[in-house]
Motif scaffolding. Structure first.
Motif, short mmCIF file in Angstrom:
data_model
loop_
_atom_site.label_atom_id
_atom_site.label_comp_id
_atom_site.label_asym_id
_atom_site.label_seq_id
_atom_site.Cartn_x
_atom_site.Cartn_y
_atom_site.Cartn_z
N THR A 113 0.84 -1.19 0.00
CA THR A 113 0.00 0.00 0.00
C THR A 113 0.88 1.25 0.00
OG1 THR A 113 -0.13 -0.12 2.42
CG2 THR A 113 -1.93 -1.12 1.17
N GLY A 114 0.24 2.39 -0.22
CA GLY A 114 0.96 3.66 -0.23
C GLY A 114 1.02 4.24 -1.62
N PRO A 115 1.17 5.56 -1.73
CA PRO A 115 1.12 6.23 -3.04
C PRO A 115 2.26 5.88 -3.97
CG PRO A 115 1.72 7.78 -1.28
CD PRO A 115 1.28 6.51 -0.62
N ASP A 116 3.37 5.37 -3.44
CA ASP A 116 4.52 5.04 -4.30
C ASP A 116 4.55 3.57 -4.71
OD1 ASP A 116 5.43 7.66 -4.07
OD2 ASP A 116 6.65 7.20 -2.30
N ARG A 117 3.50 2.80 -4.37
CA ARG A 117 3.59 1.34 -4.48
C ARG A 117 3.90 0.84 -5.90
NH1 ARG A 117 -1.51 2.97 -4.48
NH2 ARG A 117 -3.00 2.00 -5.93
N LEU A 118 3.20 1.36 -6.91
CA LEU A 118 3.36 0.83 -8.27
C LEU A 118 4.68 1.26 -8.89
CD1 LEU A 118 -0.28 1.17 -9.64
CD2 LEU A 118 0.89 -0.92 -8.94
N SER A 119 5.08 2.51 -8.67
CA SER A 119 6.38 2.94 -9.21
C SER A 119 7.52 2.23 -8.50
CB SER A 119 6.52 4.46 -9.08
OG SER A 119 6.41 4.86 -7.72
N THR A 137 -4.48 -0.63 -3.17
CA THR A 137 -3.60 -1.69 -2.69
C THR A 137 -3.17 -2.55 -3.86
OG1 THR A 137 -4.71 -1.77 -0.53
CG2 THR A 137 -3.42 -3.70 -1.16
N THR A 138 -1.89 -2.91 -3.89
CA THR A 138 -1.40 -3.89 -4.85
C THR A 138 -1.34 -5.24 -4.15
OG1 THR A 138 -0.08 -2.20 -5.97
CG2 THR A 138 0.46 -4.50 -6.43
N TRP A 139 -2.01 -6.22 -4.75
CA TRP A 139 -2.10 -7.57 -4.20
C TRP A 139 -1.16 -8.49 -4.96
CZ3 TRP A 139 -5.67 -8.44 -0.16
CH2 TRP A 139 -6.52 -7.37 0.11
N LEU A 140 -0.31 -9.20 -4.24
CA LEU A 140 0.62 -10.15 -4.83
C LEU A 140 0.24 -11.55 -4.35
CD1 LEU A 140 3.96 -8.23 -4.15
CD2 LEU A 140 2.45 -8.01 -6.12
N SER A 173 12.72 -5.11 3.23
CA SER A 173 14.11 -4.62 3.33
C SER A 173 14.43 -3.55 2.30
CB SER A 173 15.09 -5.78 3.17
OG SER A 173 15.16 -6.22 1.82
N MET A 174 13.61 -3.43 1.25
CA MET A 174 13.88 -2.49 0.16
C MET A 174 13.02 -1.23 0.24
SD MET A 174 16.29 -3.91 -1.53
CE MET A 174 16.31 -2.94 -3.05
N ARG A 175 12.30 -1.01 1.34
CA ARG A 175 11.39 0.13 1.44
C ARG A 175 12.11 1.46 1.49
NH1 ARG A 175 8.32 -0.36 6.59
NH2 ARG A 175 7.64 1.73 5.97
N PHE A 176 13.18 1.56 2.24
CA PHE A 176 13.93 2.80 2.44
C PHE A 176 12.97 3.92 2.87
CE2 PHE A 176 16.40 0.38 -0.80
CZ PHE A 176 17.37 -0.04 0.06
N ALA A 177 13.01 5.07 2.22
CA ALA A 177 12.18 6.19 2.66
C ALA A 177 10.93 6.36 1.82
CB ALA A 177 13.00 7.48 2.62
N LEU A 178 10.64 5.41 0.96
CA LEU A 178 9.48 5.55 0.08
C LEU A 178 8.18 5.35 0.84
CD1 LEU A 178 10.85 3.65 -3.04
CD2 LEU A 178 10.48 6.10 -2.81
N ARG A 179 7.11 5.90 0.27
CA ARG A 179 5.80 5.84 0.91
C ARG A 179 5.09 4.55 0.53
NH1 ARG A 179 3.37 11.19 -1.40
NH2 ARG A 179 4.41 10.26 -3.22
#
Length: 365
Positions: free
Chosen positions: A60-66, A108-111, A127-133
């Motif tokens: 989830t979050g506004p940056d999810r797809l990018s 929401t992106t469902w995997l 582990s790859m989230r860093f500062a992204l939303r």
């Protein structure tokens, strides 16, 4: 709960249920009549397959797809709500590590994942989230998966529709073009339902076991993570560039191998379908050797009895195996004569300097 060993679906309490083994343990292989269930799955709307052993990861979050686009082989930015696609997360060497089915509902992106890839995928994404939303969650405890060949009454959660065998934007077909692709006869949906309501939602629906779904998948030349893949698999070997890889997207882990093999080389192995001799009244297990004479040229990855085509299997062979070779499948003292149907041709790849045509095709107009 997460997708872990030891899960047992409540639908195994249904009359006639026989538990599957291997990657499908925990759900029913069949409910007493696999071929009848297979025909019902193909022809009777509303028939469902219990896939509740699969995992569900959400982003989830506004940056999810990018964000997911930068990490994976597919372009997910601009994915329309309800549109099904798939993507690959690769090693630096371009080998397939996870291959989730992807659908976005606008928020929401469902995997949807195989049981064995859920925890590694969720952990790596975290582990790859860093500062992204973005926020990553394993939602397997909340959501169960039902498979079907179309929409299902009462399945009002997110639904993934298999894009196979279409050629996605930026994709490429490695399949031999003689006649229509057999996957065009198959439609496949994976519906998410609240896990607490799994029994209620399926109470009045006809059930088919996973053997039925597997037979239809194999006949459609559809690869599956954990079955057709191993620690060495690259997407080209399984014709996955058609649905899971965008050849023109920006940098991501494993991209160098994708581009190099597609443009300059050949995949070392290739997917085939085997028509098996049915006189043995048995099926070879996954891992059974495929031989040309006395030489081992590959291994069976999946096998099932199809209600029309008889015993069939997918196998991964060495690229140089002659398409006309007489093949035999061997497991211990059991042997099955096998006729090969070419899926990925021996000269697949190396498209630079070649005319686009033959079996190598870009997206359909």
């Amino acid at each position: 709960m997460s997708a872990v060993t030891g899960y047992r679906s409540p639908l195994l309490a249904r009359p006639g249920a026989v538990e599957a083994g291997g990657a499908d343990r925990g759900v029913a292989a069949h409910y007493g009549d696999p071929l009848r269930e297979q025909r019902a799955l193909e022809r009777t709307p509303g028939t469902v397959v219990d896939l509740s052993h699969k995992g569900v990861v959400t982003v989830t979050g506004p940056d999810r797809l990018s964000w997911l686009t930068t990490l994976s082989s597919q372009v997910l930015t601009g994915l329309a709500p309800g549109q099904g696609t798939e993507t690959l997360f690769l090693s630096v060497q371009g080998r397939i590590e996870t291959a989730p089915h992807v659908v976005d509902d606008g928020a929401t992106t469902w995997l949807i994942t195989e049981a064995g890839e859920t925890a590694p995928l969720a952990g790596w994404l975290e582990s790859m989230r860093f500062a992204l939303r973005v926020e990553v969650a394993d939602r397997t405890a909340d959501w169960a998966v039902l498979g079907a060949t179309g929409p299902v009454p009462g399945a009002d959660g997110p639904s993934w529709r298999d894009p196979w065998p279409g050629i996605a934007p930026g994709g490429w077909s490695y399949a031999h073009p003689e006649g229509p692709h057999p996957g065009e006869r198959r439609t496949w949906w994976e519906h998410l339902v609240p896990r607490a309501e799994l029994e209620v939602r399926t109470r009045d629906l006809p059930l088919a076991g996973v053997w039925a779904a597997e037979a239809l998948r194999i006949a459609a030349w559809r690869p599956r993570w954990g079955a057709e893949t191993d620690e060495r698999t690259i997407p080209h070997e399984l014709d996955l560039l058609r649905t899971a890889v965008h050849l023109a997207k920006g940098c991501y882990k494993g991209q160098e191998t994708i581009a190099r093999v597609h443009n300059l080389g050949h995949p070392p192995r290739r997917l085939v379908l085997l028509d098996l001799d049915g006189s043995e009244h048995t099926l070879p297990p996954a891992g059974a050797e495929v031989r040309a004479g006395e030489r081992v040229v590959g291994r069976v990855t999946s096998a099932q009895l199809h209600h029309e085509e008889g015993p069939i299997a997918l196998a991964v062979l060495k690229r140089t195996t002659d398409p006309a070779a007489v093949l035999e499948v061997v497991d211990g003292n059991e042997r099955w004569a096998a006729a090969q149907q070419v899926i990925v041709a021996p000269d697949a790849g190396q498209v630079v300097g070649r005319r686009q045509g033959g079996f190598l095709r870009g997206p359909r107009a």
